[in-house]
Design an enzyme around this catalytic site. Structure first.
Site, PDB file in Angstrom:
ATOM      1  N   ASP A 113     -65.742  27.279  66.710  1.00 33.66           N
ATOM      2  CA  ASP A 113     -65.245  28.580  67.156  1.00 33.66           C
ATOM      3  C   ASP A 113     -65.794  29.656  66.231  1.00 33.66           C
ATOM      4  OD1 ASP A 113     -63.834  30.789  67.997  1.00 33.66           O
ATOM      5  OD2 ASP A 113     -61.849  29.978  67.610  1.00 33.66           O
ATOM      6  N   THR A 136     -53.183  23.145  55.874  1.00 33.45           N
ATOM      7  CA  THR A 136     -52.841  23.095  57.297  1.00 33.45           C
ATOM      8  C   THR A 136     -52.252  24.398  57.815  1.00 33.45           C
ATOM      9  OG1 THR A 136     -50.629  22.238  56.822  1.00 33.45           O
ATOM     10  CG2 THR A 136     -52.399  20.619  57.136  1.00 33.45           C
ATOM     11  N   LYS A 137     -51.938  25.342  56.902  1.00 32.41           N
ATOM     12  CA  LYS A 137     -51.351  26.615  57.344  1.00 32.41           C
ATOM     13  C   LYS A 137     -51.829  27.743  56.449  1.00 32.41           C
ATOM     14  CE  LYS A 137     -47.031  25.760  54.779  1.00 32.41           C
ATOM     15  NZ  LYS A 137     -45.561  25.612  54.916  1.00 32.41           N
ATOM     16  N   ALA A 144     -57.571  20.920  43.701  1.00 36.68           N
ATOM     17  CA  ALA A 144     -58.456  19.826  44.130  1.00 36.68           C
ATOM     18  C   ALA A 144     -57.685  18.805  44.953  1.00 36.68           C
ATOM     19  CB  ALA A 144     -59.072  19.154  42.904  1.00 36.68           C
ATOM     20  N   HIS A 165     -60.967  16.021  68.686  1.00 36.04           N
ATOM     21  CA  HIS A 165     -60.485  15.219  69.810  1.00 36.04           C
ATOM     22  C   HIS A 165     -59.176  15.799  70.338  1.00 36.04           C
ATOM     23  CE1 HIS A 165     -63.389  11.993  69.077  1.00 36.04           C
ATOM     24  NE2 HIS A 165     -63.141  12.171  67.790  1.00 36.04           N
ATOM     25  N   SER A 177     -71.532  24.851  66.703  1.00 35.68           N
ATOM     26  CA  SER A 177     -71.607  24.486  68.117  1.00 35.68           C
ATOM     27  C   SER A 177     -71.998  25.681  68.987  1.00 35.68           C
ATOM     28  CB  SER A 177     -70.257  23.929  68.584  1.00 35.68           C
ATOM     29  OG  SER A 177     -69.897  22.794  67.837  1.00 35.68           O
ATOM     30  N   ARG A 234     -48.958  23.157  49.362  1.00 37.28           N
ATOM     31  CA  ARG A 234     -47.752  23.975  49.268  1.00 37.28           C
ATOM     32  C   ARG A 234     -47.898  24.931  48.085  1.00 37.28           C
ATOM     33  NH1 ARG A 234     -46.948  19.180  46.852  1.00 37.28           N
ATOM     34  NH2 ARG A 234     -45.850  19.131  44.845  1.00 37.28           N
TER      35      ARG A 234
END
Length: 207
Positions: free
Chosen positions: A108, A185-186, A180, A130, A86, A200
């Site tokens: 970003d 997420t962290k 796989a 979104h 972007s 995890r």
């Protein structure tokens, strides 16, 4: 080996050779048309999809390899590699990186280190796309204005298994392995194996 098998193999080899040359030339033209800088040794099986904003930047190091479409790395859900950068964003890919049928959407900054292997159909997003506020999502302008983005950083020598999803703000340490089908997420420290949804810790890698 009978006559028909020999003829089939010869024609297939000829078709693949001509097809690879054509696809390579088109891929190079697309990269240059999108002002993507890239090093020597680039190999492209198939033709990728690129949408690089005039104010966005994408750079690729030496010995980059990518598989695009149904004929290459046939592990299911075949597609072209998709690179979207972007306005004002930056996608930086290091040296000796390989990937198949990925979708990398950069709003970003996304940085991929050296010697990284990214399995088929992996997606990397540095944005939510979104707003998380349902009221803002009712209005397109507010939805776009309030979506959140955060840089993604993937260290050197990382191996990412097929069908993995890497979300915004994630940092993956060098030499780590992602199983796989994982959803990351962290942050993941270096030298660890992670898997699952959400991903995890499975094991610490010891030398």
């Amino acid at each position: 080996m009978n006559f028909f098998n020999l003829m089939y193999r010869t024609l297939r080899w000829g078709y693949r050779s001509v097809s690879y040359l054509f696809q390579y030339v088109i891929s190079i033209m697309l990269l240059k048309a999108n002002l993507v800088s890239f090093g020597r040794g680039l190999k492209s099986n198939g033709i990728p999809y690129l949408d690089i904003s005039p104010s966005g930047k994408m750079s690729i190091g030496e010995d980059f390899k990518m598989n695009n479409g149904g004929r290459y790395n046939m592990i299911g859900r075949q597609q072209k590699c998709c690179f979207v950068v972007s306005q004002g964003a930056a996608l930086v890919i290091g040296q000796n990186v390989g990937m198949s049928a990925v979708a990398i959407i950069c709003s970003d900054r996304i940085t991929i280190g050296n010697n990284v292997k990214i399995g088929g159909n992996t997606v990397i997003y540095d944005t939510d796309f979104h707003s998380t506020d349902y009221l803002q999502r009712k209005n397109w302008d507010q939805d776009v204005a309030n979506r959140k983005s955060a840089a993604v950083l993937i260290g050197n020598d990382v191996f990412i298994g097929a069908h993995t999803t890497i979300l915004k703000g994630v940092k993956i340490g060098s030499r780590s392995i992602i199983g796989a089908g994982s959803v990351v997420t962290k942050d993941i420290p270096q030298d660890e194996i992670w898997a699952g949804n959400p991903a995890r810790l499975i094991k610490i890698i010891t030398s």
